[in-house]
Design an enzyme around this catalytic site. Structure first.
Site, PDB file in Angstrom:
ATOM      1  N   ASN A   1       4.357  20.176  -3.637  1.00 26.61           N
ATOM      2  CA  ASN A   1       5.022  19.318  -4.736  1.00 26.61           C
ATOM      3  C   ASN A   1       5.255  20.129  -5.981  1.00 26.61           C
ATOM      4  OD1 ASN A   1       4.858  17.677  -2.384  1.00 26.61           O
ATOM      5  ND2 ASN A   1       3.116  16.334  -3.446  1.00 26.61           N
TER       6      ASN A   1
ATOM      7  N   TRP B   1      -3.416  13.147   9.354  1.00 30.52           N
ATOM      8  CA  TRP B   1      -3.842  14.035  10.639  1.00 30.52           C
ATOM      9  C   TRP B   1      -3.719  15.496  10.159  1.00 30.52           C
ATOM     10  CZ3 TRP B   1      -0.591   9.703   9.945  1.00 30.52           C
ATOM     11  CH2 TRP B   1      -0.954   8.501  10.536  1.00 30.52           C
TER      12      TRP B   1
ATOM     13  N   TYR C   1      -9.396  17.093  -6.848  1.00 29.62           N
ATOM     14  CA  TYR C   1     -10.912  16.700  -5.940  1.00 29.62           C
ATOM     15  C   TYR C   1     -10.467  15.463  -5.201  1.00 29.62           C
ATOM     16  CZ  TYR C   1     -15.531  14.955  -4.955  1.00 29.62           C
ATOM     17  OH  TYR C   1     -16.435  14.638  -4.271  1.00 29.62           O
TER      18      TYR C   1
ATOM     19  N   GLY D   1       1.487  13.583 -10.626  1.00 29.72           N
ATOM     20  CA  GLY D   1       0.608  14.735 -11.031  1.00 29.72           C
ATOM     21  C   GLY D   1       1.100  16.152 -10.807  1.00 29.72           C
ATOM     22  N   ASP D   2       1.520  16.393  -9.473  1.00 30.38           N
ATOM     23  CA  ASP D   2       1.991  17.511  -9.000  1.00 30.38           C
ATOM     24  C   ASP D   2       3.170  17.785  -9.777  1.00 30.38           C
ATOM     25  OD1 ASP D   2      -0.086  17.336  -7.050  1.00 30.38           O
ATOM     26  OD2 ASP D   2       1.207  16.501  -5.485  1.00 30.38           O
TER      27      ASP D   2
END
Length: 306
Positions: free
Chosen positions: A34, A102, A166, A256-257
């Site tokens: 991203n 997944w 995190y 945020g990305d």
């Protein structure tokens, strides 16, 4: 050869979003991808490389083709027979998202399996970017291989940016995450932490504490804090930069990305940190007004340049 490329290291997954009854929209996303998406959109003609490991199944082939259609290569990243990408689904409550994953056997977990190929992918890069999620999907030996490759690129002139990002569920323990992130900061030029993450991981009482702690280790730090001001720490000084409020966000995935991508694009273009944060805030505000993690390039460019 001049170092003019941009490279991001990590895991790009299949993304299921936009549920309508039993139907979902499938795309491709992941934190470091991203960021590269936004960075690539905003960095003009710089060659863009997503450094990972890929499978040879139809979904992996589709992923690599999607990258290429949008001007993003995979460098010398290994393509592993029989492997496949990870998958996640976004469910929304209003604009707030929840994720189901997944990814336990994803090909990206083997991105450092070939140290020579990894180092080759990081050659001639003006910027190398990675995250705490990149570290978390690797075992301890692979983390060392990764950080050695990043350090080599930095020694050759690459600027290194890192977001600790995190995610507790990806780590065996809080202590393991702390140690790995501190190791990463030792090879980092620009750190882009998020205050709630750092509060959870290191117990920081306030964004100023996060900025001060990082500022002892890294020369340029931007502490993100949602709709609260971002905090710049450079040269021993702290500078808050207000965020851009969005009254009715659609989907906060990738905010945020994309902030990181906008900030790094602005810094590569020569803008000062405060101006770069302002542009990054505008980019993030645009992204939360579209569904999924990836906004159209033109949407990102308009926000960045407005």
């Amino acid at each position: 050869m001049a170092a003019d490329g941009i490279a991001s290291i990590g895991e790009c997954m299949l993304e299921l979003s936009g549920q309508t009854g039993p139907n979902w929209r499938m795309g491709f996303a992941g934190d470091t991808f991203n960021t590269l998406w936004a960075l690539h959109a905003l960095s003009g003609e710089r060659p863009a490389t997503y450094v990972s490991a890929f499978g040879d199944d139809p979904f992996s082939q589709g992923q690599i083709s999607f990258f290429a259609e949008n001007g993003i290569g995979i460098g010398a990243s290994p393509v592993i027979p029989g492997a496949r990408p990870g998958l996640y689904a976004i469910t929304l409550t209003g604009a707030e998202r929840a994720f189901t994953y997944w990814r336990g056997d994803a090909a990206a977990r083997r991105l450092a399996s070939d140290p020579v190929a990894l180092a080759k992918s990081l050659e001639n890069q003006a910027l190398v970017y990675f995250s705490g999620i990149t570290l978390a999907i690797l075992n301890a030996a692979a983390r060392k291989t990764l950080l050695a490759a990043v350090a080599k690129a930095r020694a050759a002139g690459s600027l290194v940016a890192f977001d600790p990002n995190y995610r507790p569920r990806l780590w065996q323990s809080r202590e393991e995450a702390q140690a790995a992130i501190l190791d990463a900061l030792a090879v980092t030029d620009i750190a882009l932490p998020t205050f709630p993450d750092e509060q959870m991981l290191f117990g920081d009482a306030a964004p100023q504490a996060t900025a001060a702690r990082f500022g002892k280790l890294v020369g340029e730090v931007v502490v993100k804090n949602g709709e609260e001001p971002a905090l710049i720490a450079t040269g021993g000084t702290l500078q808050p930069v207000p965020a851009q409020h969005v009254a009715t966000p659609v989907d906060t995935t990738g905010a945020g990305d994309s902030f990181n991508g906008g900030y790094l694009a602005a810094r590569l273009a020569g803008h000062a940190p405060a101006e770069a944060v302002q542009r990054a805030h505008r980019v993030a505000a645009a992204v939360v007004q579209v569904r999924g993690a990836l906004a159209p390039f033109e949407t990102l460019k308009t926000a960045f340049n407005s």
